[in-house]
Design a protein around this motif. Structure first.
Motif, PDB file in Angstrom:
ATOM      1  N   ASN A   1      20.691  39.022 -33.133  1.00 34.86           N
ATOM      2  CA  ASN A   1      19.578  38.965 -32.178  1.00 34.86           C
ATOM      3  C   ASN A   1      19.465  37.566 -31.564  1.00 34.86           C
ATOM      4  OD1 ASN A   1      17.169  40.357 -31.039  1.00 34.86           O
ATOM      5  ND2 ASN A   1      16.176  38.576 -31.972  1.00 34.86           N
TER       6      ASN A   1
ATOM      7  N   ASP B   1      21.776  26.600 -28.229  1.00 33.82           N
ATOM      8  CA  ASP B   1      22.447  26.886 -26.948  1.00 33.82           C
ATOM      9  C   ASP B   1      22.081  25.813 -25.939  1.00 33.82           C
ATOM     10  OD1 ASP B   1      20.060  27.617 -25.363  1.00 33.82           O
ATOM     11  OD2 ASP B   1      19.900  29.266 -26.830  1.00 33.82           O
TER      12      ASP B   1
ATOM     13  N   VAL C   1       5.727  31.293 -23.475  1.00 30.10           N
ATOM     14  CA  VAL C   1       6.027  32.222 -24.564  1.00 30.10           C
ATOM     15  C   VAL C   1       6.102  31.495 -25.916  1.00 30.10           C
ATOM     16  CG1 VAL C   1       8.563  32.240 -24.689  1.00 30.10           C
ATOM     17  CG2 VAL C   1       7.320  34.367 -24.923  1.00 30.10           C
TER      18      VAL C   1
ATOM     19  N   SER D   1       6.112  39.680 -27.416  1.00 26.97           N
ATOM     20  CA  SER D   1       6.135  38.471 -26.595  1.00 26.97           C
ATOM     21  C   SER D   1       7.513  38.408 -25.959  1.00 26.97           C
ATOM     22  CB  SER D   1       5.939  37.230 -27.471  1.00 26.97           C
ATOM     23  OG  SER D   1       4.656  37.218 -27.965  1.00 26.97           O
TER      24      SER D   1
ATOM     25  N   THR E   1       9.745  37.528 -22.062  1.00 30.03           N
ATOM     26  CA  THR E   1       9.743  37.142 -20.653  1.00 30.03           C
ATOM     27  C   THR E   1      10.722  38.026 -19.886  1.00 30.03           C
ATOM     28  OG1 THR E   1      11.433  35.517 -21.155  1.00 30.03           O
ATOM     29  CG2 THR E   1       9.165  34.723 -21.067  1.00 30.03           C
ATOM     30  N   LYS E   2      11.310  38.964 -20.610  1.00 31.57           N
ATOM     31  CA  LYS E   2      12.316  39.808 -19.969  1.00 31.57           C
ATOM     32  C   LYS E   2      11.658  41.008 -19.302  1.00 31.57           C
ATOM     33  CE  LYS E   2      15.498  38.405 -23.539  1.00 31.57           C
ATOM     34  NZ  LYS E   2      16.208  38.772 -24.736  1.00 31.57           N
TER      35      LYS E   2
ATOM     36  N   ALA F   1      20.390  34.203 -26.812  1.00 31.05           N
ATOM     37  CA  ALA F   1      21.005  33.033 -26.170  1.00 31.05           C
ATOM     38  C   ALA F   1      21.824  33.483 -24.960  1.00 31.05           C
ATOM     39  CB  ALA F   1      21.888  32.300 -27.172  1.00 31.05           C
TER      40      ALA F   1
ATOM     41  N   LEU G   1       5.890  33.057 -29.792  1.00 31.64           N
ATOM     42  CA  LEU G   1       7.308  33.423 -29.777  1.00 31.64           C
ATOM     43  C   LEU G   1       7.648  34.480 -30.819  1.00 31.64           C
ATOM     44  CD1 LEU G   1       9.917  32.564 -28.327  1.00 31.64           C
ATOM     45  CD2 LEU G   1      10.361  30.991 -30.205  1.00 31.64           C
TER      46      LEU G   1
ATOM     47  N   THR H   1      12.096  43.959 -25.375  1.00 34.72           N
ATOM     48  CA  THR H   1      10.985  44.627 -26.070  1.00 34.72           C
ATOM     49  C   THR H   1      10.029  43.601 -26.660  1.00 34.72           C
ATOM     50  OG1 THR H   1      12.174  44.638 -28.156  1.00 34.72           O
ATOM     51  CG2 THR H   1      12.458  46.566 -26.733  1.00 34.72           C
ATOM     52  N   GLY H   2      10.515  42.395 -26.847  1.00 37.37           N
ATOM     53  CA  GLY H   2       9.676  41.390 -27.500  1.00 37.37           C
ATOM     54  C   GLY H   2       9.544  41.636 -28.993  1.00 37.37           C
ATOM     55  N   LEU H   3      10.444  42.462 -29.555  1.00 39.80           N
ATOM     56  CA  LEU H   3      10.347  42.778 -30.984  1.00 39.80           C
ATOM     57  C   LEU H   3      11.365  42.001 -31.826  1.00 39.80           C
ATOM     58  CD1 LEU H   3       9.898  46.649 -30.803  1.00 39.80           C
ATOM     59  CD2 LEU H   3       8.208  44.981 -31.511  1.00 39.80           C
ATOM     60  N   GLY H   4      12.437  41.532 -31.149  1.00 38.50           N
ATOM     61  CA  GLY H   4      13.569  40.951 -31.879  1.00 38.50           C
ATOM     62  C   GLY H   4      13.164  39.817 -32.810  1.00 38.50           C
ATOM     63  N   LEU H   5      12.466  38.802 -32.285  1.00 37.51           N
ATOM     64  CA  LEU H   5      12.133  37.634 -33.100  1.00 37.51           C
ATOM     65  C   LEU H   5      11.078  37.980 -34.150  1.00 37.51           C
ATOM     66  CD1 LEU H   5      12.170  34.733 -30.492  1.00 37.51           C
ATOM     67  CD2 LEU H   5      13.858  35.294 -32.250  1.00 37.51           C
ATOM     68  N   SER H   6      10.203  38.943 -33.806  1.00 34.52           N
ATOM     69  CA  SER H   6       9.187  39.351 -34.787  1.00 34.52           C
ATOM     70  C   SER H   6       9.854  40.014 -35.991  1.00 34.52           C
ATOM     71  CB  SER H   6       8.199  40.275 -34.082  1.00 34.52           C
ATOM     72  OG  SER H   6       7.806  41.295 -34.907  1.00 34.52           O
TER      73      SER H   6
ATOM     74  N   ALA I   1      17.801  25.729 -26.378  1.00 35.58           N
ATOM     75  CA  ALA I   1      16.902  26.075 -27.482  1.00 35.58           C
ATOM     76  C   ALA I   1      17.670  26.023 -28.786  1.00 35.58           C
ATOM     77  CB  ALA I   1      16.340  27.469 -27.259  1.00 35.58           C
TER      78      ALA I   1
ATOM     79  N   ALA J   1      19.535  34.321 -22.223  1.00 34.29           N
ATOM     80  CA  ALA J   1      18.928  33.121 -21.652  1.00 34.29           C
ATOM     81  C   ALA J   1      19.844  32.516 -20.580  1.00 34.29           C
ATOM     82  CB  ALA J   1      18.654  32.097 -22.752  1.00 34.29           C
TER      83      ALA J   1
HETATM   84  P1  ADP Z   1      13.180  40.155 -26.327  1.00 32.38           P
HETATM   85  O1  ADP Z   1      14.548  39.570 -26.484  1.00 32.38           O
HETATM   86  O2  ADP Z   1      13.164  41.639 -26.325  1.00 32.38           O
HETATM   87  O3  ADP Z   1      12.416  39.573 -25.196  1.00 32.38           O
HETATM   88  P2  ADP Z   1      12.636  38.565 -28.627  1.00 32.38           P
HETATM   89  O4  ADP Z   1      11.529  38.571 -29.599  1.00 32.38           O
HETATM   90  O5  ADP Z   1      13.995  38.604 -29.218  1.00 32.38           O
HETATM   91  O6  ADP Z   1      12.393  39.761 -27.641  1.00 32.38           O
HETATM   92  O7  ADP Z   1      12.513  37.271 -27.725  1.00 32.38           O
HETATM   93  C1  ADP Z   1      11.261  36.908 -27.201  1.00 32.38           C
HETATM   94  C2  ADP Z   1      11.399  35.929 -26.063  1.00 32.38           C
HETATM   95  O8  ADP Z   1      11.809  34.651 -26.541  1.00 32.38           O
HETATM   96  C3  ADP Z   1      12.389  36.263 -25.016  1.00 32.38           C
HETATM   97  O9  ADP Z   1      11.874  37.169 -24.045  1.00 32.38           O
HETATM   98  C4  ADP Z   1      12.711  34.914 -24.389  1.00 32.38           C
HETATM   99  O10 ADP Z   1      11.766  34.585 -23.388  1.00 32.38           O
HETATM  100  C5  ADP Z   1      12.498  33.950 -25.526  1.00 32.38           C
HETATM  101  N1  ADP Z   1      13.775  33.489 -26.093  1.00 32.38           N
HETATM  102  C6  ADP Z   1      14.334  33.923 -27.244  1.00 32.38           C
HETATM  103  N2  ADP Z   1      15.509  33.253 -27.458  1.00 32.38           N
HETATM  104  C7  ADP Z   1      15.660  32.363 -26.439  1.00 32.38           C
HETATM  105  C8  ADP Z   1      16.648  31.399 -26.081  1.00 32.38           C
HETATM  106  N3  ADP Z   1      17.735  31.173 -26.838  1.00 32.38           N
HETATM  107  N4  ADP Z   1      16.478  30.672 -24.944  1.00 32.38           N
HETATM  108  C9  ADP Z   1      15.371  30.868 -24.182  1.00 32.38           C
HETATM  109  N5  ADP Z   1      14.408  31.783 -24.472  1.00 32.38           N
HETATM  110  C10 ADP Z   1      14.540  32.522 -25.563  1.00 32.38           C
END
Ligand code: ADP
Length: 576
Positions: A469, A506, A515, A524, A526-527, A474, A519, A533-538, A560, A477
Motif C-alpha cells: 500500500n 519517495d 490531509v 482521508s 485526496t484521490k 508513492a 492521514l 478509498t482513504g482506507l489504505g493507511l488506516s 514523503a 503520488a
Molecule cells: P487512498 O490511497 O485510497 O487515498 P490512503 O489511506 O492509502 O488512501 O492514503 C490517504 C492519502 O494520503 C492519499 O489520498 C494521499 O493524499 C496521501 N498519501 C499517501 N501516501 C502518499 C505519498 N507517498 N505521497 C503523497 N501523498 C500521500
C-alpha cells in the motif's frame, strides 16, 4: 415545546366587596342625612305641637278672664270682649287635631274626642252669650254660670297641655340621649363598611403582591431558560438560523451557521440560503414545514450538503421560523467511498478467484512444455526449439508467481501471530509492484541492513499488504504531482536497538498539508472517488498496531517518508 397558559382568575370577590362597601357607604350617608333631617323636622313639629296646646290653654285663660271681668262689671264692651275671646278660643280648638303639629299630638294623646266635646260645649256657651243684656240685673250671674260651665274645657285643655309637655320632655330626654350616643346605626354601618373596605384593600394588596412575586419569578425563569437555550444553541455543532417570517430576514445565527456563510447578517447571501432552504423544505403537499435535504454553494465555490428541518418557534417573544441544518458533506463523501470500497473488495475477490483458476491451465502448460522438452532430446537439431520451450517455461513460472501473490494478497487474514523473516516479506511486497513501477518509470531500490533471518511477529500477508500500500501510494503520488523525471522510491530496512525499522521514502512532492492531520483516519484521501478509498493507511496503522509496532509519516525534501517500527521477535515475545 408546548406551553400551557393558565387563564388569570378575575377577582370577583374584591369587586363585589368594593361594590357592597361603596353602596353601604352611600346608604349610610343618606340614612344619616335623612334621619337627621327627619329628627329635626319631628322635633320642630313636636315643639310646635306643645305650642298649639299652650296657645289653646292661653286662649282659654284669656276667655275665662274676659268672662270674669264682664261678670264684675257687665257692660257692652266687656261682653263684646268676652264674646271675642270665646270665638278666638273656638278657632284655636280645631288646631289641636287638624294642624300638622296637632296630628303629632293626636298620635300620642287621646284628644280628638275631648276636643270635639269641648267644641260642642263652647258652641253652646257662645250661643248663650249674645242673649245677655248689660242692663239685665242677672247678667253677672249668667256670665259667672257660663264661666263655670266652661271649666271642663279648661280641664281638658290643661290635661292636653300637661300631656304634651310630658311628651315633649320625653322627646327632649331621648334627644339628649341620642346626642350623647349619636347615630349608632349609621356608625355601625360606617364601621362595617370601613372594615369591608380595609379587608378588600388588604386582600387586594396581598393578591397583588403574590401576583407580582409570581410574575417576577416567572420572568426570571424565562430569562434563565432563554439564556440556557441561547448557550445550548450557540454550542450546537448544527447550523441554527432564526428567520423573521415577515420579510425572511435572518434575526439570529449560531456560530456553526456563521462559520458556514461567514458574512454579516444583513448580507444578501443569507437570504439566498434561506430561500433555498424554503424551497427544499416544501414537501409534495406544498407545505413548507418538515425535513429538508439541500446542496448549498458557498461564496468560496465549495458545495456543501446540508440536511435539516424548518419549524415555527417563539423567539424573543415573537413567532419566528427556526432553520436547523447539519453539514453532511463528509458523511455523503464517506458513503460514496464505502460504496467504492465495496466495489474494490468485490474486484479483489474476483481477482483472487481468477488467479486460483489460472493455476490449473498454467500447470498443464508447464507439464506439456516439460514433455515437449523430453521429446526434443530424441530429435536431432531440437536445441533451437528447446530454447524457445525454456523461455515459455520461464514465463509460465513468472505467471504462476504472480497468481500466487494475488492469491496471498486476497487471502483472508488469520488471527495467528507467527514469526516471519522481515527481509523476505519486504522483498515479496516489492516484487508485487515491481512491474507497475517499471512501466511507470520509477526506480525502486532496497537498502537492507538486516540479516535474512531477522524475524518479526505478526501476520506476514497483512504486513506485505501494508508495504504494498505504501509503494502504491508513492506511485500514485508521482501521477498526481506530475513529477516525471528521476522518479525514485527507496525502501530501507535496518535494526535499531530492539526494533526493526522500515522506511519507504519517495521524491514525489510530499503529502498534501490538508490531509496530513487526518492521514491515518479512514476515508482521508485526496484521490478522486473512483480511485482512492482513504482506507489504505488506516488499515496499515491497525495492522502495525496489531504487531505492537508504530507507523508515522513526514514530508522530507521533495517527497514523503513513511516510517514503521516493529519489535523484533525476541522483544515481541516479551511484549506478548
Ligand atoms: P487512498 O490511497 O485510497 O487515498 P490512503 O489511506 O492509502 O488512501 O492514503 C490517504 C492519502 O494520503 C492519499 O489520498 C494521499 O493524499 C496521501 N498519501 C499517501 N501516501 C502518499 C505519498 N507517498 N505521497 C503523497 N501523498 C500521500
Amino acid at each position: 415545546m408546548t406551553s400551557s397558559r393558565t387563564k388569570p382568575s378575575i377577582g370577583w370577590l374584591p369587586l363585589a366587596l368594593i361594590a357592597i362597601t361603596v353602596a353601604l357607604f352611600f346608604a349610610t350617608g343618606m340614612l344619616y342625612v335623612t334621619q337627621t333631617r327627619n329628627r329635626s323636622l319631628m322635633t320642630q313639629t313636636i315643639r310646635s305641637s306643645g305650642w298649639v296646646a299652650y296657645q289653646a290653654e292661653l286662649e282659654y285663660v284669656k276667655a275665662d278672664s274676659a268672662l270674669a271681668v264682664a261678670a264684675i262689671a257687665p257692660n257692652a264692651d266687656a261682653l263684646a270682649a268676652a264674646e271675642l275671646r270665646l270665638e278666638i278660643l273656638r278657632s284655636r280648638l280645631p288646631l289641636l287635631y287638624n294642624s300638622d303639629e296637632g296630628r303629632v299630638l293626636r298620635d300620642v294623646i287621646d284628644l280628638e274626642k275631648p276636643v270635639h266635646a269641648a267644641e260642642t260645649l263652647l258652641d253652646g256657651l257662645m250661643d248663650r252669650l249674645p242673649a245677655i243684656s248689660p242692663t239685665d240685673p242677672g247678667a253677672a250671674e249668667t256670665l259667672l254660670a257660663i264661666q263655670k260651665d266652661m271649666a271642663p274645657i279648661g280641664t281638658t285643655l290643661k290635661r292636653i297641655l300637661m300631656e304634651s309637655v310630658a311628651y315633649n320632655q320625653e322627646i327632649f330626654r331621648r334627644e339628649r340621649a341620642l346626642a350623647e350616643a349619636p347615630g349608632m346605626v349609621p356608625l355601625l354601618l360606617l364601621f362595617v363598611s370601613g372594615t369591608c373596605l380595609a379587608l378588600v384593600l388588604l386582600l387586594q394588596s396581598r393578591r397583588d403582591r403574590l401576583r407580582l412575586d409570581a410574575i417576577v419569578a416567572a420572568q426570571k425563569t424565562v430569562i434563565a431558560m432563554e439564556e440556557n437555550l441561547r448557550a445550548i444553541i450557540e454550542a450546537m455543532p448544527a447550523c441554527m438560523i432564526v428567520i423573521n417570517p415577515q420579510d425572511d430576514s435572518v434575526s439570529f445565527v449560531n456560530s456553526a451557521a456563521s462559520a458556514l456563510v461567514n458574512l454579516p447578517l444583513d448580507h444578501a447571501e443569507w437570504r439566498r440560503l434561506v430561500h433555498a432552504a424554503f424551497q427544499a423544505a416544501i414537501d409534495s403537499s406544498g407545505d413548507r414545514w418538515g425535513m429538508l435535504n439541500m446542496s448549498y454553494a458557498r461564496i468560496s465555490g465549495d458545495i456543501t450538503s446540508l440536511r435539516g428541518s424548518l419549524c415555527r418557534v417563539i423567539w424573543e417573544g415573537r413567532p419566528q421560523l427556526l432553520l436547523v441544518m447539519v453539514d453532511v458533506s463528509r458523511v455523503r463523501r464517506a458513503e460514496l467511498q464505502v460504496m467504492q470500497a465495496a466495489k474494490l473488495a468485490t474486484l479483489g475477490e474476483m481477482a483472487t478467484a481468477i488467479a486460483h483458476e489460472l493455476n490449473q491451465p498454467l500447470a498443464v502448460i508447464r507439464m506439456a512444455v516439460a514433455n515437449a522438452n523430453r521429446l526434443l532430446t530424441q530429435i536431432e537439431g531440437g536445441e533451437l526449439v528447446a530454447g524457445k520451450l525454456d523461455r515459455i517455461s520461464a514465463q509460465v513460472d513468472r505467471a504462476k508467481r504472480i497468481t500466487d501473490q494475488v492469491r496471498r494478497y486476497g487471502r483472508m487474514p488469520s488471527e495467528e501471530n507467527e514469526p516471519f523473516p522481515l527481509r523476505h516479506a519486504v522483498d515479496l511486497a516489492m516484487s508485487f509492484v515491481a512491474d507497475h513501477y517499471r512501466s511507470a518509470n520509477i526506480r525502486l531500490a532496497l537498502e537492507a541492513d538486516i540479516a535474512a533471518d531477522t524475524l518479526v511477529m505478526g501476520e506476514q500477508t497483512m504486513f506485505e499488504q501494508v508495504i504494498v500500500n505504501l509503494l502504491v501510494n508513492a506511485r500514485d503520488a508521482f501521477e498526481s504531482s506530475g513529477v516525471r523525471t528521476a522518479r525514485s522510491v527507496v525502501v530501507r530496512v535496518r535494526v535499531h536497538e530492539d526494533e526493526a525499522v522500515i522506511e519507504v521514502e519517495d521524491n514525489a512532492g510530499g503529502i498534501a498539508e490538508e490531509v496530513m492531520p487526518r492521514l491515518f483516519e479512514p476515508f482521508s484521501t485526496t484521490k478522486p472517488t473512483e480511485k482512492g478509498t482513504g482506507l489504505g493507511l488506516s488499515i496499515a496503522r491497525s495492522v502495525i498496531r496489531d504487531m505492537h509496532g508504530t507507523i508515522g509519516a513526514e514530508n522530507v525534501a521533495g517527497g514523503a517518508r513513511f516510517v514503521i517500527a516493529l519489535p523484533l521477535r525476541h522483544a515481541a515475545r516479551n511484549a506478548a
